[in-house]
Design a protein around this motif. Sequence first.
Motif, mmCIF file in Angstrom:
data_model
loop_
_atom_site.group_PDB
_atom_site.id
_atom_site.type_symbol
_atom_site.label_atom_id
_atom_site.label_comp_id
_atom_site.label_asym_id
_atom_site.label_seq_id
_atom_site.Cartn_x
_atom_site.Cartn_y
_atom_site.Cartn_z
ATOM 1 N N LYS A 1 32.715 -26.456 30.791
ATOM 2 C CA LYS A 1 32.220 -25.936 31.681
ATOM 3 C C LYS A 1 32.404 -27.191 33.015
ATOM 4 N N MET A 2 32.685 -28.369 33.212
ATOM 5 C CA MET A 2 32.560 -28.833 34.533
ATOM 6 C C MET A 2 33.783 -28.828 34.437
ATOM 7 N N SER A 3 34.947 -28.654 33.378
ATOM 8 C CA SER A 3 36.638 -28.438 33.745
ATOM 9 C C SER A 3 37.107 -27.476 34.689
ATOM 10 N N ALA B 1 28.184 -32.275 24.363
ATOM 11 C CA ALA B 1 28.704 -33.123 25.742
ATOM 12 C C ALA B 1 30.081 -32.276 25.597
ATOM 13 N N ASN B 2 30.692 -31.361 24.549
ATOM 14 C CA ASN B 2 32.081 -30.593 24.014
ATOM 15 C C ASN B 2 31.654 -29.512 24.772
#
Length: 75
Positions: free
Chosen positions: A72-74, A66-67
């Motif tokens: 990656k999404m940020s 999750a981290n």
Amino acid sequence: METGPSEDKSVPDLIPWLQIMQAKVLSSHEVELMISTKNPPVSTLQLHLKLDEQLAAMDTVSAVNANVLAHKMSV
């Protein structure tokens, strides 16, 4: 991520979150981390870690992944 003291000197005591690419469950108290390295010629490293008896591998892997995904999404 702190790995704790280990007799295996190839396992670092501290792994920067940004270097962790993926985690997976090996057994109920053992995980594998895929780590990116900056040292040529190796670009990835697989670490097998045995968890404290109080930690469940599935929960640990879920939290690590999750981290990784959030980072990656940020970017």
